[in-house]
Design an enzyme around this catalytic site. Sequence first.
Site, PDB file in Angstrom:
ATOM      1  N   VAL A  35      19.458  71.584  21.641  1.00  0.00           N
ATOM      2  CA  VAL A  35      19.554  72.030  20.253  1.00  0.00           C
ATOM      3  C   VAL A  35      20.904  72.664  19.934  1.00  0.00           C
ATOM      4  CG1 VAL A  35      18.514  74.300  20.708  1.00  0.00           C
ATOM      5  CG2 VAL A  35      18.347  73.286  18.423  1.00  0.00           C
ATOM      6  N   LEU A  77      28.567  63.229  28.269  1.00  0.00           N
ATOM      7  CA  LEU A  77      29.258  62.931  29.523  1.00  0.00           C
ATOM      8  C   LEU A  77      28.239  62.585  30.597  1.00  0.00           C
ATOM      9  CD1 LEU A  77      31.937  65.777  29.570  1.00  0.00           C
ATOM     10  CD2 LEU A  77      32.125  63.454  28.654  1.00  0.00           C
ATOM     11  N   CYS A  97      33.071  73.291  35.681  1.00  0.00           N
ATOM     12  CA  CYS A  97      32.870  72.179  34.766  1.00  0.00           C
ATOM     13  C   CYS A  97      33.569  72.422  33.432  1.00  0.00           C
ATOM     14  CB  CYS A  97      31.378  71.952  34.541  1.00  0.00           C
ATOM     15  SG  CYS A  97      30.999  70.584  33.416  1.00  0.00           S
ATOM     16  N   CYS A 156      22.576  71.410  36.318  1.00  0.00           N
ATOM     17  CA  CYS A 156      22.361  70.145  35.624  1.00  0.00           C
ATOM     18  C   CYS A 156      22.368  68.935  36.547  1.00  0.00           C
ATOM     19  CB  CYS A 156      23.399  69.974  34.520  1.00  0.00           C
ATOM     20  SG  CYS A 156      25.070  69.567  35.087  1.00  0.00           S
TER      21      CYS A 156
END
Length: 372
Positions: free
Chosen positions: A13, A34, A105, A203
């Site tokens: 969101v 990505l 990252c 992730c």
Amino acid sequence: MAERIVVGMSGGVDSSVAAALLVEQGLDVVGVTLRVWPWREPEDASARFGSCCSPETVDDARQVARRLGIPYYLLNTEREFDRAVIDDFAREYAAGRTPSPCVICNREIKFGTLVDRALGWDAAAVATGHYARVTTDDRTGRRLLWRGRDPRKDQSDFLWPLTQAQLAAARFPIGDLTKDAVREHARRQGLVTADKPESQEICFIPDDDYRGFLQRRVPEAFRPGPIVDGRGVRLGEHRGLASYTVGQRRGLGLAGARPLYVTALDPARNAVVVGPAEELEVDELVASQANLISADAVEGTLAVTAKIRHSHAPAPATIREIAGDARSRRRIAVRFDAPQRAVTPGQSVVFYQGDMVLGGGIIEGGDASAGA
């Protein structure tokens, strides 16, 4: 012609509303996701992706882009992510440190690789769904980084490595909003991600099994060795340094009337050092690979508040620069007004003055004589 902004869309969101706000401003918005995983394909299709780029995540991002009427692309950045983030993650754990992959990252991928690609598309900036803010100092022209307005969701501590050039190319459209306001905006826009739950896992690690991931990536990090106390007395055997982190109590397999905690990981001896809770208290640490945002240098000592992990409340401290070398680059010594618990090598320490982020660094370790 409207300014073009590339939005990194995670399928959640926050990034969805970041894109929506930019569209509402009349900007030329391009959505991208990505694909950073996998670096190899398992046979089971359901295990091919982490939470960052599953088919469901990509579909959600694509649906949001379609709803907003913007072009959308899925970019393959597996090679760059593997080299910059996953290699670092595995190497740090093997060396007895506990890294923060989101920090790397942001520096190397979202505001590194993606910014480079965006510039190639004639875009002015890359936007993300981070809860943080960037302003420009009218006097110096320097970019300044600030905490997000919502203290519960602030993510500025993941952005401290960004350079002036990266901050100039960064946009954080939801930085002035609360999480509740973001969700309400998504509902008003009819976005499929409006009530999507947040992911708390790393992730690129399926099922949040980071130990299983590391065992496949760096099996040498799971070589058994001694568990010792602060005097070097052997108390037991550990299952590999990558299985432990400073402050850990459970899973040590040690009997005794007094609870013991991991106080240090010693890769030179392949040893896990344990001690009572009071040995976790540290009032000074050294940070390497430091980056300063609000100034070129720390002159003398400077009063700040500093946090040593994402969930840590910033604590009063003073900082000063000390000698570095080619590996550690810029180094900063941090002395807290009161001892802090479980200072963990590999994690970030971030410096603030009020809501402004002065900079940060990677914790080398807690050392009462640091920089002496």
